[in-house]
Design a protein around this motif. Structure first.
Motif, PDB file in Angstrom:
ATOM      1  N   ARG A  70     -18.437 -30.349  23.010  1.00  0.00           N
ATOM      2  CA  ARG A  70     -19.535 -31.094  22.772  1.00  0.00           C
ATOM      3  C   ARG A  70     -20.463 -29.847  22.444  1.00  0.00           C
ATOM      4  O   ARG A  70     -20.767 -29.264  23.572  1.00  0.00           O
ATOM      5  N   HIS A  72     -24.349 -29.279  21.984  1.00  0.00           N
ATOM      6  CA  HIS A  72     -25.658 -29.855  22.091  1.00  0.00           C
ATOM      7  C   HIS A  72     -26.819 -28.667  21.706  1.00  0.00           C
ATOM      8  O   HIS A  72     -26.432 -27.527  21.761  1.00  0.00           O
ATOM      9  N   ASN A 107     -33.073 -44.627  24.156  1.00  0.00           N
ATOM     10  CA  ASN A 107     -31.781 -44.421  24.854  1.00  0.00           C
ATOM     11  C   ASN A 107     -30.521 -45.037  24.457  1.00  0.00           C
ATOM     12  O   ASN A 107     -29.360 -44.779  24.874  1.00  0.00           O
ATOM     13  N   ARG A 139     -26.766 -36.335  16.548  1.00  0.00           N
ATOM     14  CA  ARG A 139     -25.724 -36.273  17.359  1.00  0.00           C
ATOM     15  C   ARG A 139     -25.794 -35.026  18.129  1.00  0.00           C
ATOM     16  O   ARG A 139     -25.010 -34.999  19.384  1.00  0.00           O
ATOM     17  N   LYS A 147     -24.973 -39.587  25.751  1.00  0.00           N
ATOM     18  CA  LYS A 147     -24.734 -40.330  27.288  1.00  0.00           C
ATOM     19  C   LYS A 147     -23.359 -40.102  27.491  1.00  0.00           C
ATOM     20  O   LYS A 147     -23.250 -40.098  28.673  1.00  0.00           O
ATOM     21  N   ASP A 148     -22.442 -39.835  26.642  1.00  0.00           N
ATOM     22  CA  ASP A 148     -21.091 -39.811  27.094  1.00  0.00           C
ATOM     23  C   ASP A 148     -20.695 -38.418  27.596  1.00  0.00           C
ATOM     24  O   ASP A 148     -19.501 -38.053  27.904  1.00  0.00           O
ATOM     25  N   CYS A 149     -21.462 -37.615  27.608  1.00  0.00           N
ATOM     26  CA  CYS A 149     -21.446 -36.072  27.897  1.00  0.00           C
ATOM     27  C   CYS A 149     -22.155 -35.741  29.153  1.00  0.00           C
ATOM     28  O   CYS A 149     -23.471 -35.630  28.980  1.00  0.00           O
ATOM     29  N   PHE A 150     -21.785 -35.383  30.157  1.00  0.00           N
ATOM     30  CA  PHE A 150     -22.509 -34.998  31.547  1.00  0.00           C
ATOM     31  C   PHE A 150     -23.010 -33.446  31.392  1.00  0.00           C
ATOM     32  O   PHE A 150     -21.796 -32.830  31.514  1.00  0.00           O
TER      33      PHE A 150
END
Length: 153
Positions: A70, A72, A107, A139, A147-150
């Motif tokens: 992922r 970011h 959010n 994205r 939200k799905d990636c800590f």
């Protein structure tokens, strides 16, 4: 010379510096070489997530070498660009700050897109402007899409 640090998080949630490299240039092939070399050093253990600035060459190299990671964008870089680009927008549109903040702080994906429709409909941004590019790249930076990636902050 650009410096590329590789920083991770240990099992006790402490930062750890894995590696660093000085690069001759910031071209895609250089980043691909760097990432492939890093993989060799890490016994082919691929990262789950990578945080970078918005450089296209890095992004393309990540897609090639770490296709499942992922990607970011660094929030510090986003805020830096926001300060730089939001000023001219607020000078042009005196009431843009509040709807912009609602959009950025959304959010939920649907809420984010609804606020974007309101913003882009009311202010008619140019197709290549900074804010439309940020929407295209949502994205990678928008909270609603991450939200799905800590990640530890």
């Amino acid at each position: 010379m650009p410096f590329a640090p590789f920083v991770g998080v240990k099992h006790h949630h402490q930062s750890i510096h894995f590696a660093g490299a000085r690069l001759e240039n910031e071209k895609q092939y250089t980043f691909e070489w760097l990432f492939q070399t890093f993989l060799k050093c890490m016994f082919d253990k691929h990262p789950l997530a990578i945080i970078t600035d918005q450089d296209k060459a890095i992004g393309n190299a990540i897609k090639t070498v770490f296709p499942k990671a992922r990607h970011h964008f660094c929030s510090w870089h986003i805020k830096k660009h926001q300060i730089e680009h939001l000023g001219p927008l607020t000078a042009r549109y005196s009431d843009i700050e509040e709807p912009y903040k609602r959009w950025v702080k959304s959010n939920i994906v649907e809420e984010f897109e609804t606020y974007w429709e309101i913003l882009s409909g009311k202010y008619q941004f140019d197709s290549g402007s900074w804010i439309t590019e940020m929407h295209k790249q949502r994205r990678y930076w928008a909270k609603a899409f991450l939200k799905d990636c800590f990640l530890l902050a």
